[in-house]
Design a protein around this motif. Sequence first.
Motif, PDB file in Angstrom:
ATOM      1  N   LEU A 135     -69.597 -63.264 -40.176  1.00 21.50           N
ATOM      2  CA  LEU A 135     -68.491 -63.389 -39.223  1.00 21.50           C
ATOM      3  C   LEU A 135     -68.105 -62.028 -38.667  1.00 21.50           C
ATOM      4  O   LEU A 135     -67.815 -61.901 -37.471  1.00 21.50           O
ATOM      5  N   SER A 136     -68.103 -60.998 -39.513  1.00 23.73           N
ATOM      6  CA  SER A 136     -67.777 -59.648 -39.055  1.00 23.73           C
ATOM      7  C   SER A 136     -68.731 -59.205 -37.954  1.00 23.73           C
ATOM      8  O   SER A 136     -68.317 -58.691 -36.903  1.00 23.73           O
ATOM      9  N   LEU A 137     -70.029 -59.408 -38.185  1.00 26.96           N
ATOM     10  CA  LEU A 137     -71.036 -58.992 -37.210  1.00 26.96           C
ATOM     11  C   LEU A 137     -70.974 -59.851 -35.955  1.00 26.96           C
ATOM     12  O   LEU A 137     -71.164 -59.349 -34.837  1.00 26.96           O
ATOM     13  N   ARG A 138     -70.696 -61.138 -36.115  1.00 27.42           N
ATOM     14  CA  ARG A 138     -70.633 -62.021 -34.945  1.00 27.42           C
ATOM     15  C   ARG A 138     -69.454 -61.666 -34.052  1.00 27.42           C
ATOM     16  O   ARG A 138     -69.609 -61.533 -32.832  1.00 27.42           O
ATOM     17  N   VAL A 139     -68.283 -61.484 -34.653  1.00 29.06           N
ATOM     18  CA  VAL A 139     -67.094 -61.163 -33.868  1.00 29.06           C
ATOM     19  C   VAL A 139     -67.252 -59.817 -33.162  1.00 29.06           C
ATOM     20  O   VAL A 139     -67.052 -59.704 -31.947  1.00 29.06           O
ATOM     21  N   SER A 140     -67.627 -58.784 -33.911  1.00 27.56           N
ATOM     22  CA  SER A 140     -67.764 -57.451 -33.322  1.00 27.56           C
ATOM     23  C   SER A 140     -68.937 -57.382 -32.345  1.00 27.56           C
ATOM     24  O   SER A 140     -68.867 -56.699 -31.328  1.00 27.56           O
ATOM     25  N   GLY A 141     -70.026 -58.096 -32.659  1.00 30.57           N
ATOM     26  CA  GLY A 141     -71.194 -58.088 -31.778  1.00 30.57           C
ATOM     27  C   GLY A 141     -70.902 -58.714 -30.436  1.00 30.57           C
ATOM     28  O   GLY A 141     -71.261 -58.162 -29.377  1.00 30.57           O
ATOM     29  N   ILE A 142     -70.237 -59.867 -30.433  1.00 35.97           N
ATOM     30  CA  ILE A 142     -69.905 -60.535 -29.173  1.00 35.97           C
ATOM     31  C   ILE A 142     -68.907 -59.694 -28.373  1.00 35.97           C
ATOM     32  O   ILE A 142     -69.047 -59.534 -27.155  1.00 35.97           O
ATOM     33  N   ALA A 143     -67.914 -59.139 -29.059  1.00 39.98           N
ATOM     34  CA  ALA A 143     -66.938 -58.285 -28.374  1.00 39.98           C
ATOM     35  C   ALA A 143     -67.609 -57.070 -27.750  1.00 39.98           C
ATOM     36  O   ALA A 143     -67.283 -56.654 -26.631  1.00 39.98           O
ATOM     37  N   LEU A 144     -68.585 -56.499 -28.464  1.00 38.93           N
ATOM     38  CA  LEU A 144     -69.303 -55.327 -27.936  1.00 38.93           C
ATOM     39  C   LEU A 144     -70.144 -55.703 -26.726  1.00 38.93           C
ATOM     40  O   LEU A 144     -70.188 -54.953 -25.735  1.00 38.93           O
ATOM     41  N   LEU A 145     -70.820 -56.845 -26.778  1.00 37.32           N
ATOM     42  CA  LEU A 145     -71.629 -57.282 -25.643  1.00 37.32           C
ATOM     43  C   LEU A 145     -70.767 -57.507 -24.400  1.00 37.32           C
ATOM     44  O   LEU A 145     -71.137 -57.087 -23.292  1.00 37.32           O
ATOM     45  N   ILE A 146     -69.626 -58.149 -24.577  1.00 37.26           N
ATOM     46  CA  ILE A 146     -68.737 -58.413 -23.442  1.00 37.26           C
ATOM     47  C   ILE A 146     -68.207 -57.108 -22.859  1.00 37.26           C
ATOM     48  O   ILE A 146     -68.226 -56.889 -21.634  1.00 37.26           O
ATOM     49  N   SER A 147     -67.732 -56.211 -23.728  1.00 41.96           N
ATOM     50  CA  SER A 147     -67.157 -54.949 -23.252  1.00 41.96           C
ATOM     51  C   SER A 147     -68.223 -54.057 -22.623  1.00 41.96           C
ATOM     52  O   SER A 147     -67.938 -53.324 -21.666  1.00 41.96           O
ATOM     53  N   THR A 148     -69.460 -54.130 -23.124  1.00 43.63           N
ATOM     54  CA  THR A 148     -70.540 -53.341 -22.532  1.00 43.63           C
ATOM     55  C   THR A 148     -70.929 -53.883 -21.164  1.00 43.63           C
ATOM     56  O   THR A 148     -71.079 -53.128 -20.199  1.00 43.63           O
ATOM     57  N   ALA A 149     -71.085 -55.210 -21.085  1.00 47.89           N
ATOM     58  CA  ALA A 149     -71.475 -55.837 -19.821  1.00 47.89           C
ATOM     59  C   ALA A 149     -70.433 -55.598 -18.730  1.00 47.89           C
ATOM     60  O   ALA A 149     -70.778 -55.421 -17.554  1.00 47.89           O
ATOM     61  N   ALA A 150     -69.155 -55.578 -19.116  1.00 53.74           N
ATOM     62  CA  ALA A 150     -68.103 -55.364 -18.126  1.00 53.74           C
ATOM     63  C   ALA A 150     -67.754 -53.890 -17.949  1.00 53.74           C
ATOM     64  O   ALA A 150     -67.470 -53.430 -16.836  1.00 53.74           O
ATOM     65  N   GLY A 151     -67.790 -53.141 -19.044  1.00 58.34           N
ATOM     66  CA  GLY A 151     -67.300 -51.766 -19.013  1.00 58.34           C
ATOM     67  C   GLY A 151     -68.247 -50.754 -18.413  1.00 58.34           C
ATOM     68  O   GLY A 151     -67.818 -49.827 -17.717  1.00 58.34           O
ATOM     69  N   VAL A 152     -69.550 -50.899 -18.662  1.00 52.29           N
ATOM     70  CA  VAL A 152     -70.513 -49.917 -18.143  1.00 52.29           C
ATOM     71  C   VAL A 152     -70.549 -49.923 -16.615  1.00 52.29           C
ATOM     72  O   VAL A 152     -70.451 -48.855 -15.997  1.00 52.29           O
ATOM     73  N   PRO A 153     -70.677 -51.082 -15.946  1.00 53.31           N
ATOM     74  CA  PRO A 153     -70.665 -51.060 -14.475  1.00 53.31           C
ATOM     75  C   PRO A 153     -69.376 -50.481 -13.882  1.00 53.31           C
ATOM     76  O   PRO A 153     -69.422 -49.715 -12.915  1.00 53.31           O
ATOM     77  N   VAL A 154     -68.239 -50.839 -14.485  1.00 53.32           N
ATOM     78  CA  VAL A 154     -66.968 -50.311 -13.979  1.00 53.32           C
ATOM     79  C   VAL A 154     -66.889 -48.805 -14.221  1.00 53.32           C
ATOM     80  O   VAL A 154     -66.453 -48.050 -13.343  1.00 53.32           O
ATOM     81  N   GLY A 155     -67.308 -48.352 -15.396  1.00 52.45           N
ATOM     82  CA  GLY A 155     -67.295 -46.927 -15.697  1.00 52.45           C
ATOM     83  C   GLY A 155     -68.186 -46.132 -14.761  1.00 52.45           C
ATOM     84  O   GLY A 155     -67.822 -45.044 -14.299  1.00 52.45           O
ATOM     85  N   VAL A 156     -69.373 -46.680 -14.462  1.00 52.91           N
ATOM     86  CA  VAL A 156     -70.287 -46.015 -13.526  1.00 52.91           C
ATOM     87  C   VAL A 156     -69.665 -45.944 -12.138  1.00 52.91           C
ATOM     88  O   VAL A 156     -69.717 -44.905 -11.463  1.00 52.91           O
ATOM     89  N   THR A 157     -69.071 -47.047 -11.705  1.00 54.92           N
ATOM     90  CA  THR A 157     -68.436 -47.081 -10.382  1.00 54.92           C
ATOM     91  C   THR A 157     -67.311 -46.054 -10.283  1.00 54.92           C
ATOM     92  O   THR A 157     -67.211 -45.320  -9.288  1.00 54.92           O
ATOM     93  N   LEU A 158     -66.486 -45.975 -11.308  1.00 52.63           N
ATOM     94  CA  LEU A 158     -65.391 -45.001 -11.310  1.00 52.63           C
ATOM     95  C   LEU A 158     -65.924 -43.573 -11.341  1.00 52.63           C
ATOM     96  O   LEU A 158     -65.334 -42.671 -10.735  1.00 52.63           O
ATOM     97  N   GLY A 159     -67.034 -43.371 -12.038  1.00 56.41           N
ATOM     98  CA  GLY A 159     -67.615 -42.037 -12.109  1.00 56.41           C
ATOM     99  C   GLY A 159     -68.241 -41.582 -10.810  1.00 56.41           C
ATOM    100  O   GLY A 159     -68.294 -40.376 -10.525  1.00 56.41           O
ATOM    101  N   LEU A 160     -68.705 -42.536 -10.006  1.00 59.79           N
ATOM    102  CA  LEU A 160     -69.398 -42.197  -8.764  1.00 59.79           C
ATOM    103  C   LEU A 160     -68.483 -42.123  -7.552  1.00 59.79           C
ATOM    104  O   LEU A 160     -68.859 -41.572  -6.517  1.00 59.79           O
ATOM    105  N   THR A 161     -67.295 -42.718  -7.669  1.00 63.54           N
ATOM    106  CA  THR A 161     -66.401 -42.788  -6.509  1.00 63.54           C
ATOM    107  C   THR A 161     -65.148 -41.938  -6.720  1.00 63.54           C
ATOM    108  O   THR A 161     -64.787 -41.599  -7.846  1.00 63.54           O
ATOM    109  N   ARG A 162     -64.513 -41.630  -5.634  1.00 66.02           N
ATOM    110  CA  ARG A 162     -63.252 -40.890  -5.651  1.00 66.02           C
ATOM    111  C   ARG A 162     -62.267 -41.587  -4.727  1.00 66.02           C
ATOM    112  O   ARG A 162     -62.639 -42.069  -3.666  1.00 66.02           O
ATOM    113  N   SER A 163     -61.017 -41.653  -5.134  1.00 70.05           N
ATOM    114  CA  SER A 163     -59.989 -42.277  -4.309  1.00 70.05           C
ATOM    115  C   SER A 163     -58.654 -41.610  -4.603  1.00 70.05           C
ATOM    116  O   SER A 163     -58.532 -40.787  -5.515  1.00 70.05           O
TER     117      SER A 163
END
Length: 229
Positions: A28-56
């Motif tokens: 259960l520990s690995l399932r909960v943390s693994g799914i949370a990591l996959l979701i945060s990676t799938a959503a967080g990396v593209p947003v982080g890259v976009t913020l790193g490449l743009t200025r506003s």
Amino acid sequence: MNNILRGLVEALRLIGAGDSELIEIIALSLRVSGIALLISTAAGVPVGVTLGLTRSRVHGLITALLYTGMGLPPVVVGLFVYLMLSRSGPLGLLGWLFTPSAMIAAQTIIALPLVMGLTMTAVRAVDPALRVQVRSLGATTLQEAWAIIVEARIGVVAAIVAAFGGIISEVGAVMLVGGNILGKTRVLTTAIVLNTRQGEFTLAIALGIILLTLAFAANVALLRLQGRT
């Protein structure tokens, strides 16, 4: 020191005996943390890259909010998720409270700012000359972004590793929204807290050693992936 040695022996005994309760808690520990990591990676990396490449104009505000999110106390996140998922909360109809789904939601909220913020920092650290170079070669916007990601891959993997370390060892949020129910929502961190409160220090140390071993193994796997990429 004797307690630590006894804990190590107990950890080896539990693993060698294939204790069903321990295996269930680890899974259960690995399932909960693994799914949370996959979701945060799938959503967080593209947003982080976009913020790193743009200025506003609001870039500084966004950065400040991200850095604040990276330091959010897990127990505050747990309280927020609890209120959202409680019967009187806006998401109470989901029936997630005191289930693994609520724990995944809480850990995702904790991990997401870490992935986004550290990815953004890694992308910003890439030499600006690289962008000029790929543009001069006729690269499209997507090709340019991919070249930046490849160059910043070490920092991106470090962001994922940091996020995993933050959620696999988290206890306050999962305790609040999961309830530490045996056979349903009990994970390694909450089991350690429970056994410590009950004076079962040897078992608590054994669980702690197992948790550290799992975290180390997962981080080694991520770092090997980093080297291959």
